[in-house]
Design a protein around this motif. Structure first.
Motif, PDB file in Angstrom:
ATOM      1  N   PHE A 105      17.982  57.366  34.301  1.00 49.80           N
ATOM      2  CA  PHE A 105      19.344  57.130  34.767  1.00 49.80           C
ATOM      3  C   PHE A 105      19.727  55.723  34.332  1.00 49.80           C
ATOM      4  N   VAL A 106      20.859  55.588  33.647  1.00 55.68           N
ATOM      5  CA  VAL A 106      21.301  54.281  33.170  1.00 55.68           C
ATOM      6  C   VAL A 106      22.741  54.063  33.596  1.00 55.68           C
ATOM      7  N   ASP A 107      22.977  52.967  34.314  1.00 53.29           N
ATOM      8  CA  ASP A 107      24.337  52.568  34.677  1.00 53.29           C
ATOM      9  C   ASP A 107      24.313  51.074  34.970  1.00 53.29           C
ATOM     10  N   GLN A 108      25.420  50.402  34.694  1.00 49.45           N
ATOM     11  CA  GLN A 108      25.469  48.957  34.868  1.00 49.45           C
ATOM     12  C   GLN A 108      26.032  48.526  36.222  1.00 49.45           C
TER      13      GLN A 108
ATOM     14  N   PRO B 137       6.853  64.174  43.631  1.00 50.53           N
ATOM     15  CA  PRO B 137       6.158  63.088  42.920  1.00 50.53           C
ATOM     16  C   PRO B 137       5.913  63.374  41.436  1.00 50.53           C
ATOM     17  N   GLU B 138       5.748  64.630  41.091  1.00 51.06           N
ATOM     18  CA  GLU B 138       5.498  64.958  39.679  1.00 51.06           C
ATOM     19  C   GLU B 138       6.760  64.850  38.814  1.00 51.06           C
ATOM     20  N   HIS B 139       7.903  64.703  39.450  1.00 55.09           N
ATOM     21  CA  HIS B 139       9.150  64.533  38.706  1.00 55.09           C
ATOM     22  C   HIS B 139       9.289  63.060  38.338  1.00 55.09           C
ATOM     23  N   LYS B 140       9.083  62.751  37.090  1.00 54.96           N
ATOM     24  CA  LYS B 140       9.132  61.366  36.630  1.00 54.96           C
ATOM     25  C   LYS B 140      10.573  60.969  36.332  1.00 54.96           C
ATOM     26  N   TYR B 141      10.954  59.815  36.857  1.00 60.21           N
ATOM     27  CA  TYR B 141      12.287  59.293  36.588  1.00 60.21           C
ATOM     28  C   TYR B 141      12.253  57.769  36.609  1.00 60.21           C
ATOM     29  N   SER B 142      13.262  57.178  35.968  1.00 57.49           N
ATOM     30  CA  SER B 142      13.433  55.727  35.957  1.00 57.49           C
ATOM     31  C   SER B 142      14.905  55.423  36.121  1.00 57.49           C
ATOM     32  N   LEU B 143      15.191  54.352  36.843  1.00 55.04           N
ATOM     33  CA  LEU B 143      16.553  53.870  36.984  1.00 55.04           C
ATOM     34  C   LEU B 143      16.662  52.551  36.231  1.00 55.04           C
ATOM     35  N   HIS B 144      17.675  52.439  35.391  1.00 58.02           N
ATOM     36  CA  HIS B 144      17.884  51.250  34.570  1.00 58.02           C
ATOM     37  C   HIS B 144      19.253  50.675  34.899  1.00 58.02           C
ATOM     38  N   LEU B 145      19.263  49.512  35.519  1.00 57.65           N
ATOM     39  CA  LEU B 145      20.508  48.852  35.910  1.00 57.65           C
ATOM     40  C   LEU B 145      20.967  47.946  34.767  1.00 57.65           C
TER      41      LEU B 145
ATOM     42  N   LEU C 163      19.915  48.654  26.419  1.00 55.72           N
ATOM     43  CA  LEU C 163      18.580  49.229  26.581  1.00 55.72           C
ATOM     44  C   LEU C 163      17.602  48.607  25.596  1.00 55.72           C
ATOM     45  N   GLU C 164      16.445  48.229  26.098  1.00 49.20           N
ATOM     46  CA  GLU C 164      15.413  47.653  25.244  1.00 49.20           C
ATOM     47  C   GLU C 164      14.276  48.634  24.992  1.00 49.20           C
ATOM     48  N   MET C 165      14.301  49.762  25.683  1.00 48.39           N
ATOM     49  CA  MET C 165      13.299  50.809  25.473  1.00 48.39           C
ATOM     50  C   MET C 165      13.775  51.724  24.352  1.00 48.39           C
ATOM     51  N   ASP C 166      12.819  52.364  23.685  1.00 55.22           N
ATOM     52  CA  ASP C 166      13.185  53.374  22.704  1.00 55.22           C
ATOM     53  C   ASP C 166      13.667  54.622  23.433  1.00 55.22           C
ATOM     54  N   VAL C 167      14.773  55.159  22.970  1.00 61.68           N
ATOM     55  CA  VAL C 167      15.367  56.349  23.569  1.00 61.68           C
ATOM     56  C   VAL C 167      14.931  57.562  22.757  1.00 61.68           C
ATOM     57  N   HIS C 168      14.172  58.455  23.388  1.00 59.60           N
ATOM     58  CA  HIS C 168      13.670  59.674  22.747  1.00 59.60           C
ATOM     59  C   HIS C 168      14.209  60.891  23.488  1.00 59.60           C
ATOM     60  N   GLY C 169      14.032  62.063  22.918  1.00 59.79           N
ATOM     61  CA  GLY C 169      14.437  63.300  23.581  1.00 59.79           C
ATOM     62  C   GLY C 169      15.919  63.541  23.406  1.00 59.79           C
ATOM     63  N   THR C 170      16.624  63.636  24.534  1.00 60.95           N
ATOM     64  CA  THR C 170      18.071  63.859  24.538  1.00 60.95           C
ATOM     65  C   THR C 170      18.762  62.698  25.214  1.00 60.95           C
TER      66      THR C 170
ATOM     67  N   VAL D  32      26.153  53.940  21.287  1.00 53.94           N
ATOM     68  CA  VAL D  32      25.377  54.577  20.212  1.00 53.94           C
ATOM     69  C   VAL D  32      25.152  53.604  19.060  1.00 53.94           C
ATOM     70  N   SER D  33      26.204  52.916  18.630  1.00 49.42           N
ATOM     71  CA  SER D  33      26.055  52.015  17.486  1.00 49.42           C
ATOM     72  C   SER D  33      25.126  50.844  17.805  1.00 49.42           C
ATOM     73  N   ALA D  34      25.171  50.311  19.032  1.00 43.95           N
ATOM     74  CA  ALA D  34      24.272  49.209  19.413  1.00 43.95           C
ATOM     75  C   ALA D  34      22.820  49.676  19.419  1.00 43.95           C
ATOM     76  N   LEU D  35      22.568  50.867  19.950  1.00 48.03           N
ATOM     77  CA  LEU D  35      21.195  51.377  19.985  1.00 48.03           C
ATOM     78  C   LEU D  35      20.662  51.649  18.579  1.00 48.03           C
ATOM     79  N   ILE D  36      21.520  52.135  17.708  1.00 50.71           N
ATOM     80  CA  ILE D  36      21.107  52.345  16.317  1.00 50.71           C
ATOM     81  C   ILE D  36      20.827  51.000  15.651  1.00 50.71           C
ATOM     82  N   GLU D  37      21.735  50.068  15.821  1.00 53.11           N
ATOM     83  CA  GLU D  37      21.574  48.737  15.217  1.00 53.11           C
ATOM     84  C   GLU D  37      20.306  48.046  15.714  1.00 53.11           C
ATOM     85  N   ASN D  38      19.978  48.217  16.991  1.00 58.09           N
ATOM     86  CA  ASN D  38      18.784  47.599  17.571  1.00 58.09           C
ATOM     87  C   ASN D  38      17.521  48.426  17.363  1.00 58.09           C
ATOM     88  N   LYS D  39      17.663  49.515  16.604  1.00 56.63           N
ATOM     89  CA  LYS D  39      16.531  50.411  16.294  1.00 56.63           C
ATOM     90  C   LYS D  39      15.863  50.971  17.554  1.00 56.63           C
ATOM     91  N   LYS D  40      16.685  51.289  18.558  1.00 57.76           N
ATOM     92  CA  LYS D  40      16.193  51.851  19.823  1.00 57.76           C
ATOM     93  C   LYS D  40      16.518  53.333  19.970  1.00 57.76           C
TER      94      LYS D  40
END
Length: 170
Positions: A50-53, A73-81, A87-94, A109-117
């Motif tokens: 989940f990503v929101d500012q 507990p087996e449902h893995k999730y992360s919240l990114h404020l 985003l500094e993590m690599d974005v994979h999947g969908t 999209v363009s920032a993530l592409i430019e930052n190779k994420k």
């Protein structure tokens, strides 16, 4: 805290239906988090991000996940404020970006592409405004070397029709 009703619109269900199963799902500009919550409940994704500012949105979402929606507990999730383009993590999947304008989607999209994420195999993009800005970006030759539009769907939502662009990594 009043528990919201996390019912999904047909458009929101379509997001989950078109996300790549068994892989991470990134819900960028997640707002209330209903799509991500339903994705977690399906157990079809390796993890949900989940990503929101907006701090109060993320605080409320975290409280709801932990106290009310009883995510297993087996449902893995992360919240990114933070903003999607930070985003500094690599974005994979969908990667899903919906509920914001086409200019915002383009910026993320363009920032993530430019930052190779951005390494997502699939993008689900659904602008509420500025669709022409997004279309021009998607038609750009440099962008088309990376992603191709596989489908554009007009989804009913209330009295409006919202576009959904499904793009796959080339």
């Amino acid at each position: 805290m009043r528990l919201p009703n996390p019912k999904l619109t047909a458009r929101m269900k379509h997001f989950i239906d078109n996300a790549l199963k068994g892989q991470p799902l990134w819900d960028i500009c997640c707002d209330h988090g209903y799509v991500g919550i339903k994705a977690l409940e399906t157990s079809q994704f390796s993890e949900v991000h989940f990503v929101d500012q907006v701090p109060h949105i993320m605080e409320r979402l975290e409280t709801l996940i932990k106290q009310y929606w009883r995510i297993k507990p087996e449902h893995k999730y992360s919240l990114h404020l933070l903003s999607g383009e930070e985003l500094e993590m690599d974005v994979h999947g969908t990667m899903l970006v919906a509920g914001v304008g086409g200019l915002t989607i383009k910026t993320i999209v363009s920032a993530l592409i430019e930052n190779k994420k951005l390494h997502a195999k699939r993008l689900l993009l659904s602008p509420h405004t500025d669709e022409k800005v997004l279309i021009q970006y998607l038609d750009d030759a440099d962008f088309q070397k990376i992603y191709g539009v596989t489908e554009k769907i007009l989804m009913p939502e209330g009295k409006r029709f919202r576009p959904l662009y499904i793009l796959d990594l080339k």
